[in-house]
Design an enzyme around this catalytic site. Structure first.
Site: not given
Length: 245
Positions: A142, A155
């Site tokens: 990501s 995250y």
């Protein structure tokens, strides 16, 4: 003829989003797809769709938090086709929230899915790749791990942990195995469904509506990495909406 034709490609998180788009595109280019995800009915429907379009796909229900499920997915590929060319570690979740909310269960879930899941995939496929003398790991990471922003600490931490693990694996892999990281930005997927913080969910949903690109864009990036000659290792691809800051 596509360089992807007849490659055996296993995909986790294959039932929707980036995994589904990648399965469809790679099957269209001639790969034989081994689908893995938790939702069996979605896998059945996707495998049927691929076959109706002239492709080939099989599936196994996979929860990446269970090492045995990853071993079974790799075994299905090997037992059916005699080899595995590519493992796409795509399954992931992102219930992001401010640290002060202390959503410890969400933190643990992200660690289990986003770090331990790909590690279980590596543990299942690496011995197979070594015996074959070829193989390719593709990890969906990501842009959150590249630019750290509020609410995304844990995250981003899980994605950067995998970035570090993948680089170490690449250096150990030798001349016959390849490792690629794909870092998407805002993509039109069900990412927001996993969010447990109402305020964060509203903000992410709004941003996705304003700028998110389709999963097909990520699928094309994955295909690009896979279709390179065996002596070309595409290490990292960052792909985001043009409008994303």
């Amino acid at each position: 003829m596509s360089p992807i034709k007849d490659k055996i490609i296993a995909i986790t998180g294959a039932s929707s989003g980036i995994g589904e788009a990648s399965a469809l595109l790679l099957a269209e280019r001639g790969a034989k797809i081994v689908l893995g995800a938790r939702r069996t009915e979605k896998l059945q429907a996707l495998a049927r769709r691929i076959k109706e379009q002239g492709g080939e796909a099989i599936f196994h229900t996979v929860d990446v938090k269970k090492r045995a499920d990853l071993e079974a997915l790799v075994a299905l590929a090997r037992d059916t086709y005699g080899k595995l060319d590519v493992l796409i570690n795509n399954a992931g979740i992102g219930p992001i929230s401010p640290m002060d909310e202390l959503r410890v269960e969400d933190w643990e879930e992200m660690i289990d899915v986003n770090i331990k899941g790909p590690l279980y995939g590596i543990a299942a496929a690496l011995p197979v790749f070594r015996r074959q003398g070829f193989g390719h790991f593709v990890n969906t990471l990501s842009t959150a791990g590249i630019t750290i922003k509020p609410t995304m600490a844990v995250y981003a931490g899980t994605k950067n942990a995998m970035r570090t693990i993948a680089e170490g694996l690449r250096q150990e892999a030798g001349p016959n195995l390849r490792v690629t990281n794909i870092s998407p930005g805002f993509i039109r997927t069900n990412f927001a469904d996993s969010l447990t913080s109402p305020a964060v969910k509203a903000g992410i949903t709004r941003s996705m509506e304003e700028m998110a690109i389709t999963p097909d864009a990520i699928a094309r990036a994955i295909a690009f990495a896979i279709e390179q000659p065996a002596d070309v290792d595409v290490g990292d691809i960052v792909i985001r909406p043009t409008a994303q800051g």
